[in-house]
Design a protein around this motif. Structure first.
Motif, PDB file in Angstrom:
ATOM      1  N   ARG A  35       0.836  -1.213   0.000  1.00 32.08           N
ATOM      2  CA  ARG A  35       0.000   0.000   0.000  1.00 32.08           C
ATOM      3  C   ARG A  35       0.868   1.258   0.000  1.00 32.08           C
ATOM      4  NH1 ARG A  35      -3.354  -3.197   3.221  1.00 32.08           N
ATOM      5  NH2 ARG A  35      -2.436  -2.491   5.172  1.00 32.08           N
ATOM      6  N   GLN A  36       1.933   1.253   0.828  1.00 30.53           N
ATOM      7  CA  GLN A  36       2.823   2.415   0.892  1.00 30.53           C
ATOM      8  C   GLN A  36       3.540   2.628  -0.437  1.00 30.53           C
ATOM      9  OE1 GLN A  36       3.102   4.683   3.440  1.00 30.53           O
ATOM     10  NE2 GLN A  36       4.236   5.820   1.901  1.00 30.53           N
ATOM     11  N   LEU A  37       4.002   1.557  -1.060  1.00 29.76           N
ATOM     12  CA  LEU A  37       4.673   1.675  -2.357  1.00 29.76           C
ATOM     13  C   LEU A  37       3.737   2.250  -3.415  1.00 29.76           C
ATOM     14  CD1 LEU A  37       6.638  -1.693  -2.386  1.00 29.76           C
ATOM     15  CD2 LEU A  37       7.625   0.610  -2.256  1.00 29.76           C
ATOM     16  N   ILE A  38       2.483   1.822  -3.410  1.00 27.13           N
ATOM     17  CA  ILE A  38       1.511   2.346  -4.371  1.00 27.13           C
ATOM     18  C   ILE A  38       1.231   3.818  -4.088  1.00 27.13           C
ATOM     19  CG2 ILE A  38      -0.887   2.175  -5.145  1.00 27.13           C
ATOM     20  CD1 ILE A  38      -0.597  -0.911  -4.651  1.00 27.13           C
ATOM     21  N   ALA A  39       1.096   4.181  -2.812  1.00 25.81           N
ATOM     22  CA  ALA A  39       0.873   5.588  -2.459  1.00 25.81           C
ATOM     23  C   ALA A  39       2.057   6.451  -2.871  1.00 25.81           C
ATOM     24  CB  ALA A  39       0.608   5.721  -0.956  1.00 25.81           C
ATOM     25  N   ASP A  40       3.270   5.934  -2.651  1.00 28.30           N
ATOM     26  CA  ASP A  40       4.475   6.673  -3.062  1.00 28.30           C
ATOM     27  C   ASP A  40       4.495   6.873  -4.563  1.00 28.30           C
ATOM     28  OD1 ASP A  40       5.288   6.781  -0.438  1.00 28.30           O
ATOM     29  OD2 ASP A  40       6.853   5.255  -0.647  1.00 28.30           O
ATOM     30  N   HIS A  41       4.126   5.833  -5.297  1.00 31.81           N
ATOM     31  CA  HIS A  41       4.087   5.939  -6.759  1.00 31.81           C
ATOM     32  C   HIS A  41       3.051   6.977  -7.191  1.00 31.81           C
ATOM     33  CE1 HIS A  41       4.370   4.893 -10.949  1.00 31.81           C
ATOM     34  NE2 HIS A  41       3.059   4.763 -10.976  1.00 31.81           N
ATOM     35  N   GLY A  42       1.898   6.981  -6.509  1.00 35.49           N
ATOM     36  CA  GLY A  42       0.872   7.977  -6.821  1.00 35.49           C
ATOM     37  C   GLY A  42       1.360   9.387  -6.570  1.00 35.49           C
ATOM     38  N   ALA A  43       2.089   9.577  -5.485  1.00 35.18           N
ATOM     39  CA  ALA A  43       2.655  10.902  -5.190  1.00 35.18           C
ATOM     40  C   ALA A  43       3.658  11.292  -6.252  1.00 35.18           C
ATOM     41  CB  ALA A  43       3.309  10.905  -3.810  1.00 35.18           C
ATOM     42  N   LEU A  44       4.498  10.352  -6.669  1.00 35.88           N
ATOM     43  CA  LEU A  44       5.485  10.624  -7.711  1.00 35.88           C
ATOM     44  C   LEU A  44       4.800  10.984  -9.023  1.00 35.88           C
ATOM     45  CD1 LEU A  44       8.428  10.713  -8.625  1.00 35.88           C
ATOM     46  CD2 LEU A  44       8.273   8.263  -9.088  1.00 35.88           C
ATOM     47  N   SER A  45       3.719  10.276  -9.354  1.00 39.62           N
ATOM     48  CA  SER A  45       2.983  10.581 -10.585  1.00 39.62           C
ATOM     49  C   SER A  45       2.409  11.984 -10.547  1.00 39.62           C
ATOM     50  CB  SER A  45       1.849   9.569 -10.790  1.00 39.62           C
ATOM     51  OG  SER A  45       2.364   8.290 -10.996  1.00 39.62           O
ATOM     52  N   LYS A  46       1.839  12.366  -9.409  1.00 36.17           N
ATOM     53  CA  LYS A  46       1.304  13.725  -9.285  1.00 36.17           C
ATOM     54  C   LYS A  46       2.421  14.744  -9.374  1.00 36.17           C
ATOM     55  CE  LYS A  46      -2.946  12.927  -6.868  1.00 36.17           C
ATOM     56  NZ  LYS A  46      -4.010  13.857  -7.097  1.00 36.17           N
ATOM     57  N   TRP A  47       3.578  14.413  -8.798  1.00 38.99           N
ATOM     58  CA  TRP A  47       4.739  15.291  -8.848  1.00 38.99           C
ATOM     59  C   TRP A  47       5.147  15.496 -10.296  1.00 38.99           C
ATOM     60  CZ3 TRP A  47       9.791  13.737  -5.837  1.00 38.99           C
ATOM     61  CH2 TRP A  47      10.725  14.760  -5.933  1.00 38.99           C
ATOM     62  N   GLU A  48       5.246  14.413 -11.059  1.00 41.10           N
ATOM     63  CA  GLU A  48       5.653  14.504 -12.454  1.00 41.10           C
ATOM     64  C   GLU A  48       4.618  15.236 -13.304  1.00 41.10           C
ATOM     65  OE1 GLU A  48       6.285  10.378 -13.260  1.00 41.10           O
ATOM     66  OE2 GLU A  48       8.356  10.429 -12.534  1.00 41.10           O
ATOM     67  N   CYS A  49       3.345  15.170 -12.918  1.00 42.57           N
ATOM     68  CA  CYS A  49       2.285  15.832 -13.673  1.00 42.57           C
ATOM     69  C   CYS A  49       2.111  17.286 -13.258  1.00 42.57           C
ATOM     70  CB  CYS A  49       0.967  15.091 -13.478  1.00 42.57           C
ATOM     71  SG  CYS A  49       0.957  13.444 -14.179  1.00 42.57           S
ATOM     72  N   ASN A  50       2.897  17.744 -12.311  1.00 38.61           N
ATOM     73  CA  ASN A  50       2.848  19.105 -11.801  1.00 38.61           C
ATOM     74  C   ASN A  50       1.526  19.441 -11.130  1.00 38.61           C
ATOM     75  OD1 ASN A  50       4.051  21.536 -11.163  1.00 38.61           O
ATOM     76  ND2 ASN A  50       3.245  22.542 -12.967  1.00 38.61           N
ATOM     77  N   ASN A  51       0.981  18.500 -10.413  1.00 43.30           N
ATOM     78  CA  ASN A  51      -0.220  18.746  -9.635  1.00 43.30           C
ATOM     79  C   ASN A  51       0.135  19.459  -8.339  1.00 43.30           C
ATOM     80  OD1 ASN A  51      -1.987  17.538 -11.442  1.00 43.30           O
ATOM     81  ND2 ASN A  51      -1.662  15.522 -10.561  1.00 43.30           N
ATOM     82  N   LEU A  52      -0.888  19.839  -7.606  1.00 45.01           N
ATOM     83  CA  LEU A  52      -0.703  20.455  -6.303  1.00 45.01           C
ATOM     84  C   LEU A  52      -0.240  19.391  -5.322  1.00 45.01           C
ATOM     85  CD1 LEU A  52      -1.084  23.104  -4.690  1.00 45.01           C
ATOM     86  CD2 LEU A  52      -3.360  22.278  -4.118  1.00 45.01           C
ATOM     87  N   VAL A  53       0.860  19.646  -4.637  1.00 42.11           N
ATOM     88  CA  VAL A  53       1.420  18.713  -3.671  1.00 42.11           C
ATOM     89  C   VAL A  53       1.848  19.473  -2.422  1.00 42.11           C
ATOM     90  CG1 VAL A  53       2.210  17.033  -5.397  1.00 42.11           C
ATOM     91  CG2 VAL A  53       3.721  18.883  -4.721  1.00 42.11           C
ATOM     92  N   VAL A  54       2.118  18.730  -1.368  1.00 41.79           N
ATOM     93  CA  VAL A  54       2.689  19.288  -0.140  1.00 41.79           C
ATOM     94  C   VAL A  54       3.987  18.551   0.129  1.00 41.79           C
ATOM     95  CG1 VAL A  54       0.479  19.942   0.867  1.00 41.79           C
ATOM     96  CG2 VAL A  54       1.436  17.687   1.351  1.00 41.79           C
TER      97      VAL A  54
END
Length: 133
Positions: A35-54
């Motif tokens: 679950r953590q690996l999938i969440a990390d991947h999701g965060a990385l995808s949002k990062w690469e897509c230039n979405n809003l992140v914290v």
């Protein structure tokens, strides 16, 4: 949220790596690690897509380095919309740890972190991002 069970086939070496991850991070089981690996991947995808992140920018530096504190302040002020807060810790007579909480577009936060980490006198710096759900 409902839980769905499924089977996964892995090579022995990958399973060993997963078990190491479980042990090192003190996960209660393999499912939690996955679950953590999938969440990390999701965060990385949002990062690469230039979405809003914290995230946070962690810096270690020698506070005796001339002009460094002024430059750190100037860069943070130039990114005042992204910088939420900063916390400063004394690690001894010479070294400090600064953790800067940030929120914004991934590209902008990366630019901020790169500028801070590149300052002469920064001994270590790291940007960590998380998605906003």
């Amino acid at each position: 949220m409902s839980v769905v069970r499924f089977g996964v086939s892995l090579e022995k070496e990958l399973l060993d790596q997963l078990d190491d991850l479980v042990t090192k991070n003190r996960f209660s089981n393999r499912s939690q690690a996955i679950r953590q690996l999938i969440a990390d991947h999701g965060a990385l995808s949002k990062w690469e897509c230039n979405n809003l992140v914290v995230g946070s920018i962690t810096l270690v530096y020698n506070h005796h380095k001339r002009e460094l504190l002024t430059l750190l302040n100037e860069v943070q002020h130039a990114f005042h919309e992204e910088v939420l807060a900063a916390q400063h810790f004394h690690l001894g007579n010479d070294h400090c740890l600064e953790i800067i909480a940030v929120k914004g577009k991934a590209v902008r936060l990366t630019e901020l972190a790169d500028r801070l980490i590149a300052l002469k006198g920064i001994q270590h710096g790291k940007l960590t991002m998380s998605r906003i759900t």
